[in-house]
Design a protein around this motif. Structure first.
Motif, PDB file in Angstrom:
ATOM      1  N   GLU A 249      -8.785  -4.789   5.252  1.00  0.00           N
ATOM      2  CA  GLU A 249      -9.552  -5.993   4.968  1.00  0.00           C
ATOM      3  C   GLU A 249     -10.411  -5.746   3.736  1.00  0.00           C
ATOM      4  N   PRO A 250     -10.143  -6.447   2.626  1.00  0.00           N
ATOM      5  CA  PRO A 250     -10.911  -6.225   1.393  1.00  0.00           C
ATOM      6  C   PRO A 250     -12.411  -6.268   1.643  1.00  0.00           C
ATOM      7  N   GLY A 251     -13.106  -5.256   1.126  1.00  0.00           N
ATOM      8  CA  GLY A 251     -14.539  -5.156   1.319  1.00  0.00           C
ATOM      9  C   GLY A 251     -14.928  -4.337   2.529  1.00  0.00           C
ATOM     10  N   GLY A 252     -13.966  -4.058   3.389  1.00  0.00           N
ATOM     11  CA  GLY A 252     -14.231  -3.284   4.592  1.00  0.00           C
ATOM     12  C   GLY A 252     -13.837  -1.835   4.421  1.00  0.00           C
ATOM     13  N   PRO A 253     -13.949  -1.035   5.480  1.00  0.00           N
ATOM     14  CA  PRO A 253     -13.595   0.384   5.400  1.00  0.00           C
ATOM     15  C   PRO A 253     -12.119   0.629   5.692  1.00  0.00           C
ATOM     16  N   LEU A 254     -11.665   1.811   5.321  1.00  0.00           N
ATOM     17  CA  LEU A 254     -10.347   2.257   5.750  1.00  0.00           C
ATOM     18  C   LEU A 254     -10.456   2.736   7.189  1.00  0.00           C
ATOM     19  N   VAL A 255      -9.381   2.606   7.937  1.00  0.00           N
ATOM     20  CA  VAL A 255      -9.360   3.016   9.340  1.00  0.00           C
ATOM     21  C   VAL A 255      -8.211   3.997   9.543  1.00  0.00           C
ATOM     22  N   GLN A 256      -8.464   5.033  10.308  1.00  0.00           N
ATOM     23  CA  GLN A 256      -7.418   6.010  10.590  1.00  0.00           C
ATOM     24  C   GLN A 256      -6.157   5.321  11.099  1.00  0.00           C
ATOM     25  N   GLY A 257      -5.010   5.773  10.601  1.00  0.00           N
ATOM     26  CA  GLY A 257      -3.745   5.196  11.008  1.00  0.00           C
ATOM     27  C   GLY A 257      -3.200   4.170  10.039  1.00  0.00           C
ATOM     28  N   MET A 258      -4.024   3.702   9.104  1.00  0.00           N
ATOM     29  CA  MET A 258      -3.545   2.713   8.138  1.00  0.00           C
ATOM     30  C   MET A 258      -2.418   3.306   7.306  1.00  0.00           C
ATOM     31  N   ARG A 259      -1.408   2.482   7.030  1.00  0.00           N
ATOM     32  CA  ARG A 259      -0.272   2.896   6.209  1.00  0.00           C
ATOM     33  C   ARG A 259      -0.605   2.579   4.752  1.00  0.00           C
ATOM     34  N   VAL A 260      -0.662   3.619   3.928  1.00  0.00           N
ATOM     35  CA  VAL A 260      -1.070   3.471   2.532  1.00  0.00           C
ATOM     36  C   VAL A 260       0.092   3.851   1.619  1.00  0.00           C
ATOM     37  N   ALA A 261       0.428   2.964   0.701  1.00  0.00           N
ATOM     38  CA  ALA A 261       1.433   3.260  -0.320  1.00  0.00           C
ATOM     39  C   ALA A 261       0.717   3.422  -1.656  1.00  0.00           C
ATOM     40  N   ILE A 262       1.190   4.349  -2.482  1.00  0.00           N
ATOM     41  CA  ILE A 262       0.604   4.592  -3.795  1.00  0.00           C
ATOM     42  C   ILE A 262       1.680   4.373  -4.843  1.00  0.00           C
ATOM     43  N   SER A 263       1.334   3.631  -5.895  1.00  0.00           N
ATOM     44  CA  SER A 263       2.318   3.299  -6.931  1.00  0.00           C
ATOM     45  C   SER A 263       1.760   3.570  -8.317  1.00  0.00           C
ATOM     46  N   GLY A 264       2.607   4.073  -9.206  1.00  0.00           N
ATOM     47  CA  GLY A 264       2.214   4.271 -10.595  1.00  0.00           C
ATOM     48  C   GLY A 264       1.438   5.553 -10.819  1.00  0.00           C
TER      49      GLY A 264
END
Length: 336
Positions: A249-264
């Motif tokens: 959620e933009p403006g909120g914190p990251l939460v354990q378990g979130m799936r994160v992709a990195i590009s570039g």
């Protein structure tokens, strides 16, 4: 500027009796902190400090030096070291032997140890030397193993938990002192519980290899060719132990378990950035799908497959700087 002290600066505290101390624990530790020109693989160290501790975490001595990075010092507003202050400081090869004496045959201990280890290893590789360190221990990982009731894993939070007073944040010597004082009671708790310490192997880097192993000779000559994709062997990451809590959620914190992709491209070494995310409890996704929580990219308008899919699926997108900031306070799943 070099500083060397042999007198302990912290008060002695009781530790478990001899028969209660795990025989498998290391025989000594080197608590390390480095301040740098930045976070990328070509950034340099501007100051370094080491507190040597014995097997039970008692301070033996400490050492500090500024280092001329041979480039702009970077975030002066963080570490406080200007070009003028560093101009007459020694180059890294000039202090490498003194540093090696303090690291040899000890476990390297640091807060986010992967960062300090990788910065040191690259400086040694540039100097055609080998870091005399075989294992490292991250105090963030140890805090998690001990299940300490911390709201986050910042150094100041860990220090406050143990009643350690920070005097000069982001000064290598004071950060190392604070960590040494916080590590000792943590080590004692681990020993009392018979906890297996979260030790990780330190693999040598080959980033500046030119056909001969780094450290094959002690002379400092022509800098070896730079091979940007060979500094660390690829490996399969362990599965994330937490279920996916959904989208960021933009403006909120990251939460354990979130799936994160990195590009570039990223200014921080990609694997180092992924290591930090994994250690924080996030899942690094190799591709982007409707289940991806977040895309990290410095070029959201690019035509990469991940960026295109993120726009199609409406996946939240943030840049690397924002992601790095959020990594400092990832919310544990049980707190949701």
């Amino acid at each position: 500027m070099l500083e060397d002290r042999t007198a302990p600066l912290v008060e002695e505290q009781p530790s478990p009796p001899p028969d209660a101390w795990p025989a498998t624990y290391p025989k000594g530790y080197a608590v390390v902190d480095v301040e740098t020109t930045g976070l990328a693989r070509d950034d340099r160290i501007v100051s370094a400090a080491v507190y040597r501790l014995d097997a039970r975490g008692e301070v033996e001595d400490h050492w500090y030096t500024q280092i001329n990075p041979e480039r702009d010092p970077g975030p002066v507003w963080i570490h406080g070291l200007t070009s003028d202050m560093l101009r007459d400081s020694p180059l890294f090869p000039a202090i490498a032997e003194q540093l090696s004496e303090r690291l040899a045959d000890r476990v390297l201990v640091a807060h986010n140890a992967m960062f300090d280890w990788s910065m040191l290893a690259r400086e040694y590789a540039r100097a055609r030397l080998t870091v005399p360190v075989r294992q490292r221990l991250c105090t963030i990982a140890l805090s998690k193993e001990l299940a300490l009731p911390l709201p986050n894993h910042k150094l100041e939070t860990l220090a406050a938990h143990y009643g350690v007073v920070q005097q000069r944040a982001h000064h290598a010597l004071d950060d190392a002192r604070v960590l040494a004082e916080a590590f000792r009671p943590a080590l004692r708790l681990a020993a009392e519980a018979g906890l297996r310490l979260p030790l990780l192997a330190c693999r040598p880097l080959t980033e500046w290899a030119d056909g001969a192993p780094a450290g094959g000779g002690r002379s400092i000559g022509r800098q070896a060719s730079h091979r940007p994709n060979t500094w660390r062997p690829s490996r399969k990451r362990p599965a994330c132990p937490y279920p996916n809590p959904g989208r960021y959620e933009p403006g909120g914190p990251l939460v354990q378990g979130m799936r994160v992709a990195i590009s570039g491209d990223t200014s921080t070494d990609r694997e180092l950035l992924e290591d930090r995310a994994t250690e924080a409890g996030l899942h690094i996704a190799g591709s982007l799908s409707r289940l991806t929580s977040l895309l990290v990219t410095n070029d959201p308008d690019s035509a990469t497959s991940k960026a295109v899919k993120a726009r199609t699926f409406g996946t939240p997108v943030i840049d690397e700087a924002a992601f790095t900031q959020l990594l400092r306070d990832v919310v544990p799943q049980q707190d949701r």
